[in-house]
Design an enzyme around this catalytic site. Sequence first.
Site, PDB file in Angstrom:
ATOM      1  CE  LYS A 116      41.353  35.597  81.894  1.00 36.98           C
ATOM      2  NZ  LYS A 116      42.267  35.496  82.755  1.00 36.98           N
ATOM      3  CD  GLU A 200      34.446  41.385  81.376  1.00 33.63           C
ATOM      4  OE1 GLU A 200      34.520  40.910  79.961  1.00 33.63           O
ATOM      5  OE2 GLU A 200      35.121  40.612  81.986  1.00 33.63           O
ATOM      6  CG  HIS A 235      40.811  34.910  70.779  1.00 36.12           C
ATOM      7  ND1 HIS A 235      40.275  36.627  71.514  1.00 36.12           N
ATOM      8  CD2 HIS A 235      39.815  34.390  70.190  1.00 36.12           C
ATOM      9  CE1 HIS A 235      38.874  36.418  70.770  1.00 36.12           C
ATOM     10  NE2 HIS A 235      38.554  35.027  70.946  1.00 36.12           N
ATOM     11  NE  ARG A 292      52.185  35.485  78.224  1.00 33.22           N
ATOM     12  CZ  ARG A 292      51.029  35.440  78.287  1.00 33.22           C
ATOM     13  NH1 ARG A 292      50.711  34.642  78.836  1.00 33.22           N
ATOM     14  NH2 ARG A 292      50.448  35.993  76.897  1.00 33.22           N
TER      15      ARG A 292
END
Length: 510
Positions: A116, A200, A235, A292
């Site tokens: 990330k 963040e 999630h 993907r």
Amino acid sequence: MFKKILIANRGEIAVRVIRACREMGIATVAVYSDVDRAALHVRKSDEAYPIGPAPAAGSYLRMDKILDVAKRSGAEAIHPGYGFLSENAKFAQACADVGVKFIGPTPHSMEMMGSKTRARQQMEKAGVPFVPGTSRGLASPEEGEEAAKRIGYPVMLKAAAGGGGKGMRLVHTCQELRSALESAQSEAQRSFGDSEVYIEKAIVNPRHIEMQVLADEHGNTVWLGERECSIQRRHQKVLEEAPSPIVDPDMRRRMGEVAVKVAQAANYTNAGTVEFLVDQQKNFYFLEMNTRLQVEHPVTELTTGLDLVHLQIRIASGEKLPFAQSDVAIRGHAIECRIYAEDPDNNYFPSPGKITVLLQPSGPGIRRDSGMYEGWNVPMDYDPLLAKLIGYGTDRQQAIVRLQRALYEYFVAGIKTNISLFQRILCDADFQAGKLDTGYLDRLLAKGNHAVTSRAPEPQIEALETIAAIAAGLFAVLDPASPVSKNGNTAGPPSVPSNWKQKGRSEALR
Ligand code: MV4
């Protein structure tokens, strides 16, 4: 064009890829673990090879065994599906090393987007808007406190190698930061073998909206519209739709152009998805890129009229994109329900076992991507996704009512499924108004389990009663414990109405 493709996956996505290959005249090679010997993808492929025991580490993740089958079968390419080795750069490289085409991006693109922080550094260079924060791991708690002060609370700590919420911590005050950083770093080390954690600004009540991109190996990259993926539980996506209820054509174009910039910054080829967080003011921020084909690709296929698996295979064979951005049109609305073998009355725990009765919906606007069949034993070793039920309509309302109709036709006995959850979502006022964010499903489930407020149309009630009677009869015959199954006639009505009668009654009351 390839003559034979190995599908290095299982379940509904393996069946999906096998179907695309068959339509293209390409022979298919399936691989299967011991518990998947009778699985649908094995039945539908032209050839099938055992690759090891049930645990994925001994079978579907074993690169050496899969490449050995590719060599023995003469497969010229491998489609990885999603999950398993689909985002494993080492596997993509291993395929290239033995001259087998990996149907997906290059190892380099995968590696860049797999971290990330590396991805954020690339976005910084490309001028792509991303969530304010650092693009490198925090070297010390002091650096974290200083960054948080600059960004402003609440902040989100995230594992650079992470995904799916693992190694993530929401921090509201500076007092909590130090301990949150330590626990995020240790979870990241445990889960990913990499303790790098960055910070963040936390977007409060965000929507999760992702943009499908497609790039050939000749420099052409297009966006194919967005998907609303905010309805998640822990999630795990549950229901996705395209287009998003809040994205207008101008916002779609802007998100699409940013997504293409992201893909180009990564020298991306084949199908990929750029994920955004969208705040309440409809500002969107790059979150991460998935290298993907995704589970929810059918809603993009239905609203664009494109077959993404066909296109993946054609791109991998070296073809140019057969259309330009100006040819892409979004038409209608599609909603996907992920049918999981989970028990809604037991905290959605997996519910493996034998599917004794399976009645599946069809009809106008209904697509089913399924990996199950009546009599199949759902193994407990893998993700419990059984099938995807997708409703398509001219507009969102038609897609909703079609799905509601189709869900009433769906009947799975022998295992538990989450089918009932979708009836609750589809008739919920906030869902119908498109009032969604990543906390939506938690709020709906917190309202408690209650009867679905919307009644099925009258004809459906009769159909329901018929289904319940059939199911009761089948259960009476199939269930070894039932008195009927012994000598073909009843031993008198059971004292307590059977589950099927109760189920039939409860269903009919809906
Ligand atoms: C966030 C966020 C709010 N602010 N980042 C969750 C998993 C990973 N994909 C990123 N996630 C989030 N990152 C900032 N700066 C909220 C989430 C989040 C979330 C994101 C997408 C879909 C579902 C989610 C559920 C909880 C939190």
